[in-house]
Design a protein around this motif. Structure first.
Motif, short mmCIF file in Angstrom:
data_model
loop_
_atom_site.label_atom_id
_atom_site.label_comp_id
_atom_site.label_asym_id
_atom_site.label_seq_id
_atom_site.Cartn_x
_atom_site.Cartn_y
_atom_site.Cartn_z
N ALA A 1 1.99 6.84 0.19
CA ALA A 1 1.01 7.93 0.12
C ALA A 1 -0.32 7.42 -0.39
CB ALA A 1 1.53 9.05 -0.78
N GLN A 2 -0.31 6.52 -1.39
CA GLN A 2 -1.55 5.98 -1.92
C GLN A 2 -2.34 5.19 -0.87
OE1 GLN A 2 -2.23 7.70 -4.82
NE2 GLN A 2 -2.90 5.78 -5.71
N LEU A 3 -1.61 4.58 0.06
CA LEU A 3 -2.26 3.75 1.08
C LEU A 3 -2.59 4.53 2.35
CD1 LEU A 3 -0.16 0.46 0.78
CD2 LEU A 3 -2.32 1.04 -0.35
N GLY A 4 -2.23 5.80 2.40
CA GLY A 4 -2.58 6.62 3.55
C GLY A 4 -1.50 6.74 4.61
N ARG B 1 -0.64 -6.97 3.49
CA ARG B 1 0.51 -7.80 3.83
C ARG B 1 1.78 -7.23 3.19
NH1 ARG B 1 2.75 -9.48 7.60
NH2 ARG B 1 0.69 -10.18 8.31
N ASN B 2 1.69 -6.77 1.94
CA ASN B 2 2.86 -6.17 1.31
C ASN B 2 3.24 -4.85 1.97
OD1 ASN B 2 4.03 -7.55 -1.31
ND2 ASN B 2 1.84 -7.95 -1.32
N ALA B 3 2.24 -4.10 2.46
CA ALA B 3 2.54 -2.87 3.20
C ALA B 3 3.26 -3.18 4.50
CB ALA B 3 1.25 -2.10 3.46
N LEU B 4 2.83 -4.23 5.20
CA LEU B 4 3.50 -4.63 6.43
C LEU B 4 4.94 -5.07 6.16
CD1 LEU B 4 0.54 -6.54 8.11
CD2 LEU B 4 1.81 -4.66 9.18
N THR B 5 5.15 -5.75 5.05
CA THR B 5 6.51 -6.13 4.66
C THR B 5 7.36 -4.90 4.39
OG1 THR B 5 5.74 -8.22 3.68
CG2 THR B 5 7.90 -7.41 2.97
N LEU B 6 6.78 -3.94 3.66
CA LEU B 6 7.51 -2.71 3.36
C LEU B 6 7.86 -1.94 4.63
CD1 LEU B 6 8.54 -1.06 0.97
CD2 LEU B 6 6.33 0.11 0.92
N LYS B 7 6.95 -1.94 5.58
CA LYS B 7 7.20 -1.25 6.85
C LYS B 7 8.39 -1.87 7.59
CE LYS B 7 6.04 1.49 10.41
NZ LYS B 7 6.28 2.94 10.38
N LEU B 8 8.53 -3.18 7.49
CA LEU B 8 9.68 -3.87 8.12
C LEU B 8 11.01 -3.38 7.56
CD1 LEU B 8 8.76 -7.67 8.44
CD2 LEU B 8 9.24 -6.07 10.30
N LEU B 9 11.00 -2.87 6.33
CA LEU B 9 12.25 -2.49 5.66
C LEU B 9 12.63 -1.04 5.89
CD1 LEU B 9 11.74 -4.34 2.25
CD2 LEU B 9 12.64 -5.21 4.41
N ILE B 10 11.84 -0.31 6.67
CA ILE B 10 12.16 1.07 6.99
C ILE B 10 13.11 1.13 8.18
CG2 ILE B 10 11.20 3.27 7.82
CD1 ILE B 10 8.66 2.64 6.28
N GLN C 1 -4.28 2.30 9.64
CA GLN C 1 -4.21 3.57 8.92
C GLN C 1 -4.36 3.40 7.42
OE1 GLN C 1 -0.76 6.04 10.21
NE2 GLN C 1 -0.42 4.38 11.68
N CYS C 2 -4.25 2.16 6.94
CA CYS C 2 -4.33 1.90 5.50
C CYS C 2 -5.70 2.30 4.96
CB CYS C 2 -4.05 0.43 5.22
SG CYS C 2 -4.05 0.00 3.46
N THR C 3 -5.72 3.13 3.95
CA THR C 3 -6.98 3.63 3.39
C THR C 3 -7.48 2.78 2.23
OG1 THR C 3 -5.72 5.14 1.97
CG2 THR C 3 -6.52 6.01 4.08
#
Length: 648
Positions: free
Chosen positions: A314-317, A262-271, A249-251
């Motif tokens: 939001a910036q990444l979609g 990779r940083n987005a995947l890390t951030l997702k782990l923290l939700i 889904q990353c735009t």
């Protein structure tokens, strides 16, 4: 080579790996910190802020779950591409072993979530002798337990019964075929904090043989009497599909795509999935200075993270995550304090339960960094900057995700009234100092942001704004006050606070990012120049890294030393890039050079902790949400700046 102290349980000989020599797996409820030589060194169960089950990184006696070859081996660790499934490989002359670690995530909506830590060991060349150790230490290594072994043909279970009577924990050992002997034994170390012992097992694996260990809790998740290999295969496949589908889904498709994803995947782990909250970090009490006292618990959600989190997602979609987080914020706003304000930090469930700061004096700390703390005393701080980050989050959400509802707008009006009544108060600001309250510039900037964003929303949406003129007047008064009282004319920089006009603070780098000032304003350019001077010459830079402030020049009430702050390093990259594409192209090359250096300061898995030592070692809790968010934002802005320059 994995040191010999990793091959057997021995509290006297054990030495933890460096913080950046760990990977992380999780299921958006909790996570596990796994070293490059196959040991679960920290895991809280069943939620991020629950008491630890394994915490050996803080004390050799505080529990671990290791799977390591007996022979000396070199070890390498990586994530399977586009997933949070962790691979660790051990190489020796005799053979090669792959260890695969993950928490289950369901791919199909109808699938149940199996809240299990799954560890699959496979010999892919030659033969290898493996040692498995599982030594839980429940409730931060303060609760005894009883260990039992349940034997069945080709299938073994160990069960751990906490003294509190809570549902017991289960370790399953499941071979892929019937030819593997699994000699589980109960072992009780001579030096320990709790009674109950753990499980030790030596395994001889030949090429192609595989065994899986599953750590789970009874009555948590689907009820399973027997775990079959085909179920494990299904859970592995489902987990990989989930992560790949999510990152697709990353735009963002720019120059730094792999870094950003990779940083987005890390951030997702923290939700934290049930509420949408984002934990600052899943770890606790990892030191900002080895042997020092700056050891904090970050397993909670900070309001100031909201704006940056929503902006990054939001910036990444990833709008669904932004929507969930805004729902979490709205429920917090509905429960404001009696004075009309809100707390700066909440639990992942949106309350303040469990935030009372305590010291665990029975734990030695990472390399004797004491005290080990749980909870966070900042919950009682006055940090007025949070209203700016909160309002910026709502503004970005309204602009990039979906228009805010009228009920949320009413809450915005209440927040702005609070800002108007309290903006002149001193506070502890973003760095959560434990000394005297000050009129910190960062807080004043963010209070300006709070009113500015509310006025923008009202204008763009034509929302009713009875106090529009008052808000505008106070917004302008805050701006003028910052320019008159917060700028050191003699030295040419924006200062840390009105009281400390001679102290530099990297927090002011946020100014152009929140549209407070032009990135090419002479006052801001001069501030950047001063920040980029070496520490010994009055600046905040050393070895290309930025410190948030000089803690020897400013007493923050904590004591001790600290490393360079990862987030503000990326803020500087962002500020340089913004100035570079607005008339100062030479600053672009500076930003690129600094960004490339920062990319190398991450771990081998591109994970960032809170801070970094001058010798490039990670410091503080890891992974850190703020660091990942700042890395994503810097990559995004730098990519845009390079595109602008190349198009000219």
């Amino acid at each position: 080579m994995p040191p010999h102290s990793r091959l057997s349980y021995g509290a006297d000989n054990y030495s933890p790996r460096e913080i950046d020599n760990h990977g992380f797996v999780g299921n958006m409820h909790t996570s596990a910190m796994i070293s490059v030589d196959g040991s679960v060194e920290m895991m809280c169960w069943p939620q991020f802020d629950s008491p630890s089950v394994f915490a050996r990184i803080l004390d050799a006696r505080a529990g671990h779950f290791s799977i390591t070859p007996v022979e000396e081996s070199s070890c390498k660790q990586m994530y399977e591409p586009s997933t949070n499934v962790l691979h660790t490989k051990f190489y020796s002359e005799r053979g090669v072993v792959r260890l695969l670690d993950f928490f289950h995530r369901q791919w199909e909506d109808y699938e149940p979530l199996y809240p299990w830590l799954i560890r699959r060991v496979c010999c892919i060349r030659g033969s290898t002798r493996i040692k498995m150790e599982c030594f839980p230490a429940f409730n931060y290594a303060m609760e005894n337990h009883e260990t039992k072994i349940m034997r069945a043909p080709n299938y073994l279970q160990a069960e751990f019964y906490p003294a509190s009577g809570s549902p017991h924990y289960i370790l399953d050992a499941i071979p892929a075929d019937g030819d593997i002997s699994i000699p589980l034994e109960i072992t009780r170390p001579s030096e320990r904090l709790v009674d109950g012992g753990g499980i030790t097992c030596y395994l001889e694996l030949e090429e192609g043989q595989e065994i899986t260990f599953v750590f789970r809790q009874n009555k948590l998740g689907p009820s399973v009497d027997y775990i079959a290999t085909n179920l494990l295969d299904k859970l592995e496949d489902s987990t990989k599909r989930y992560w790949r589908a999510w990152i697709q889904q990353c735009t963002y498709t720019g120059r730094y795509r792999e870094f950003v994803q990779r940083n987005a995947l890390t951030l997702k782990l923290l939700i934290y999935e049930p509420t949408g909250a984002v934990v600052a970090s899943p770890s606790f009490s990892l030191p900002e200075d080895l042997g020092g006292v700056r050891n904090w618990d970050y397993r909670f959600t900070w309001i100031r993270d909201s704006a940056f989190t929503i902006y990054a997602l939001a910036q990444l979609g990833f709008r669904a995550e932004a929507v969930e987080y805004m729902s979490f914020i709205y429920h917090i706003l509905k429960k404001k304090n009696t004075d009309g304000g809100i707390n700066i930090v909440y639990s992942i469930r949106g309350d303040t339960e469990g935030l009372e700061e305590k010291e665990l004096n029975h734990l030695r700390g990472y390399y004797d960094s004491r005290p080990v703390r749980i909870g966070n005393g900042a919950v009682n701080h006055l940090q007025l900057d949070i209203y700016g980050e909160l309002m910026d989050a709502i503004y970005i959400y309204d602009k990039k995700c979906q228009p805010i509802a009228y009920d949320l707008w009413l809450e915005v009006r209440h927040i702005c009234d609070y800002v108007c009544a309290n903006w002149k108060r001193p506070d502890k600001s973003i760095w959560e100092v434990r000394g005297q309250n000050r009129n910190f510039l960062y807080s004043k900037i963010m209070l300006w942001v709070a009113l500015d964003r509310a006025l923008r929303i009202a204008f763009l949406r034509s929302l009713p704004c009875p106090k529009r003129i008052e808000w505008m007047d106070i917004r302008d008064e805050i701006y003028e006050t910052i320019m008159q009282s917060g700028y050191n004319v003699d030295n040419g920089y924006f200062a840390q606070s009105f009281e400390n006009i001679d102290i530099l603070d990297a927090g002011v780098l946020v100014m152009p990012m929140v549209s407070f000032i032009s990135p090419t304003d002479p006052r801001f350019l001069s501030t950047m120049d001063n920040i980029m001077k070496p520490l010994e010459k009055g600046g905040l830079m050393s070895n290309g890294l930025i410190f948030r402030y000089n803690n020897f020049a400013y007493e923050d009430g904590v004591g001790g030393d600290e490393g360079a702050f990862t987030m503000v390093c990326f803020w500087l990259v962002e500020a340089l890039a913004m100035a570079g594409c607005r008339g100062y192209p030479k600053l672009i090359s500076t930003a690129v050079s600094m960004f490339e250096d920062l990319a190398r300061y991450s771990s081998h898995l591109s994970i960032y902790s809170e801070e970094c030592s001058l010798s490039s070692e990670s410091l503080g809790n890891c992974p850190q949400a703020f660091s990942s968010i700042a890395a994503i934002a810097a990559a995004h802005i730098l990519d845009k700046a390079l595109s602008v320059i190349n198009d000219v």
